[in-house]
Motif scaffolding. Structure first.
Motif, short mmCIF file in Angstrom:
data_model
loop_
_atom_site.label_atom_id
_atom_site.label_comp_id
_atom_site.label_asym_id
_atom_site.label_seq_id
_atom_site.Cartn_x
_atom_site.Cartn_y
_atom_site.Cartn_z
N UNK A 1 80.50 42.23 53.77
CA UNK A 1 80.74 41.84 55.13
C UNK A 1 81.74 42.63 55.82
N UNK A 2 80.72 42.47 55.00
CA UNK A 2 81.65 42.75 54.97
C UNK A 2 81.95 42.24 54.59
N UNK A 3 82.89 41.39 53.98
CA UNK A 3 82.63 41.62 52.59
C UNK A 3 82.08 42.93 52.70
N UNK A 4 81.72 42.41 53.88
CA UNK A 4 81.67 43.59 54.55
C UNK A 4 82.76 43.55 55.29
N UNK B 1 73.48 28.52 67.77
CA UNK B 1 72.55 28.94 68.81
C UNK B 1 73.26 29.53 70.03
N UNK B 2 74.36 30.24 69.76
CA UNK B 2 75.07 30.94 70.83
C UNK B 2 74.84 32.44 70.79
N UNK B 3 74.52 32.96 69.60
CA UNK B 3 74.24 34.38 69.41
C UNK B 3 72.93 34.51 68.64
N UNK B 4 72.02 35.34 69.15
CA UNK B 4 70.66 35.37 68.62
C UNK B 4 70.49 36.26 67.39
N UNK B 5 71.35 37.27 67.22
CA UNK B 5 71.19 38.21 66.11
C UNK B 5 72.55 38.61 65.55
N UNK B 6 72.54 38.94 64.26
CA UNK B 6 73.71 39.54 63.63
C UNK B 6 73.23 40.59 62.63
N UNK B 7 74.00 41.64 62.47
CA UNK B 7 73.80 42.59 61.38
C UNK B 7 74.67 42.11 60.23
N UNK B 8 74.03 41.76 59.10
CA UNK B 8 74.76 41.06 58.03
C UNK B 8 74.26 41.53 56.68
N UNK B 9 74.97 41.09 55.64
CA UNK B 9 74.63 41.54 54.29
C UNK B 9 74.10 40.46 53.38
N UNK C 1 75.62 44.20 44.65
CA UNK C 1 75.06 45.17 45.60
C UNK C 1 74.58 44.45 46.85
N UNK C 2 74.77 45.11 47.99
CA UNK C 2 74.38 44.55 49.28
C UNK C 2 73.97 45.66 50.23
N UNK C 3 73.29 45.28 51.28
CA UNK C 3 72.95 46.20 52.35
C UNK C 3 72.82 45.38 53.62
N UNK C 4 72.90 46.05 54.73
CA UNK C 4 72.75 45.36 56.02
C UNK C 4 71.28 45.18 56.37
N UNK C 5 71.00 44.07 57.03
CA UNK C 5 69.71 43.82 57.65
C UNK C 5 69.98 43.11 58.98
#
Length: 438
Positions: free
Chosen positions: A3-6, A272-280, A155-159
């Protein structure tokens, strides 16, 4: 890295108070096989939604290790905001834990201090061999041509994760595959106090992760082939501007996100305040916000062409956590046994299931639990379209100075100050001046 953890925030304010009892270098006992200390100190990174969650996940496993070996592990879960500074201070003072987690992007930086145990073939043989681990994870364990400074753990990656209800309410049928589509879709989603996508503008490492990927999509690496900082190339400047322009120009990010640090964007996504996030690692972190798996969907992170792959179609950094051993531990045998335990097939399945990450151990990956739609996207990304952050000694400084530059540019955008190519280049030039001279 997670998360970041990133999210590795890491402002450089080196502060650490360690008692002798809390240090790998301060435990009692000789170096002979029969006088090894019966305790290990372990700094774990905050992988769960809270430090308490991590303790609940890890303590039963540490208790199992003690039952098997007679070695007690003293656990401290260190917040990401403190972890890098704690480690840097420990490498300088020589007083650190026996075993620790590190963000994989820091591997080369911490390797260059000489404080971590090198994992040569003989050391790897003691934990089952290097060939147990997937290549993408091994690629983020230290500088090329040197023995790794750490062993892959998670192991992680963003989606791209999207809120199904918000998409349905806005009449959006599918997640965007390109950045142009994301900007256009974002206009439909950003209305009535709701916003298209969340960022964490005060999360330095998250900033780095995103602009690094955007840089790769423009052929920029932020470092030259010989390891010199190259923050002001046209591609690097355009990448940073593109990221900040989600707020500054497209206005599809809430201005308040400029102040968000680790995990703060999750609440808006779940409410339901933010429609998308880039996360791991969504399953555990979204659930911590009361969001069921039916409420969110997943897609590969956007690329200019819409077709993720190598080169300019990279859509994630290789994220993950590595496990390292301080070279001055007085219990090298016990520390090695602990790394072997934590990277065993059974523990890899248990821990990565708990955290929603992917095992870097090949045989553990075969478990059907890692074939969920979300984890399949992450596995495919790691295999085909992720790139390791620069494995250079100055990587941790890069995260701090460029991450801070992006944070300050988000602050400008939130305040309504113009974010121009010139202002971005000036911020990156200031960051580059703070890097060690080669």
């Amino acid at each position: 890295m997670r998360r970041i953890r990133a999210a590795v925030t890491g402002a450089v304010t080196l502060s650490l108070v360690l008692t002798a009892a809390a240090c790998g270098g301060g435990t009692s006992g000789g170096s002979g096989s029969n006088s090894q200390p019966k305790t290990l100190t372990y700094w774990a990174s905050n992988q769960g939604s809270s430090i308490e969650v991590d303790k609940k996940v890890l303590q039963p496993e540490l208790d199992q290790f003690e039952r098997e070996t007679g070695i007690k592990v003293k656990l401290e879960v260190v917040p990401w905001s403190d972890l890098l500074n704690r480690i840097l201070t420990a490498t300088t003072s020589g007083q650190g834990p026996d075993v620790l987690n590190i963000g994989n992007t820091w591997s080369a930086s911490l390797q260059s201090t000489g404080a971590l145990l090198p994992w040569d073939d003989a050391a790897f043989a003691k934990i089952g061999g290097k060939d147990r681990f997937v290549d993408s994870a091994l690629g983020s364990t230290g500088a090329p041509g040197q023995d790794p400074a750490a062993v892959p753990l998670y192991s992680m990656a963003y989606a791209l994760y999207y809120n199904k209800k918000m998409f349905k309410d806005a009449g959006v049928e599918k997640p965007p595959a390109t950045w142009d589509e994301l900007a256009a879709t974002g206009k439909l989603l950003s209305k009535d106090g709701k916003w298209a996508i969340g960022v964490e503008g005060s999360n330095l490492s998250n900033n780095i992760h995103q602009v690094f990927v955007l840089g790769k999509q423009r052929g920029a690496d932020f470092f030259t082939a010989d390891g010199k900082a190259d923050f002001t190339s046209d591609g690097a400047v355009a990448a940073v501007k593109q990221y900040v322009d989600l707020m500054a120009a497209h206005k599809i990010v809430a201005p308040g996100n400029a102040e968000y640090a680790q995990n703060q964007s999750l609440s808006d996504f779940a409410k339901d305040k933010t429609a998308m996030v880039l996360w791991q690692t969504p399953s555990q972190t979204f659930a911590s916000q009361g969001m069921s798996e039916e409420e969110w969907g997943v897609a590969p992170a956007p690329v200019p062409s819409g077709a993720p792959g190598q080169g300019t179609s990279v859509n994630s950094m290789v994220a993950g956590i590595n496990m390292a051993v301080f070279k001055n531990t007085k219990n090298l045998d016990g520390a090695t046994k602990f790394v072997k335990f934590m990277t065993s097939d059974e523990e890899q399945k248990t821990l990565n299931k708990a955290y929603g990450s992917v095992p870097p151990v090949k045989t553990a990956q075969a478990d059907p639990a890692f074939d969920t739609p979300s984890l399949k996207v992450i596995r495919d990304t790691l295999a085909t379209s992720a790139s390791a952050l620069p494995q250079v000694p100055e990587e941790s400084q890069f995260e701090t100075v460029v991450g801070t530059a992006v944070k300050e540019l988000f602050a400008d955008a939130a305040a309504g100050r113009p974010v121009t190519t010139e202002s971005v280049k000036a911020a990156l030039d200031k960051a580059q001046q703070q890097m060690p001279k080669k």
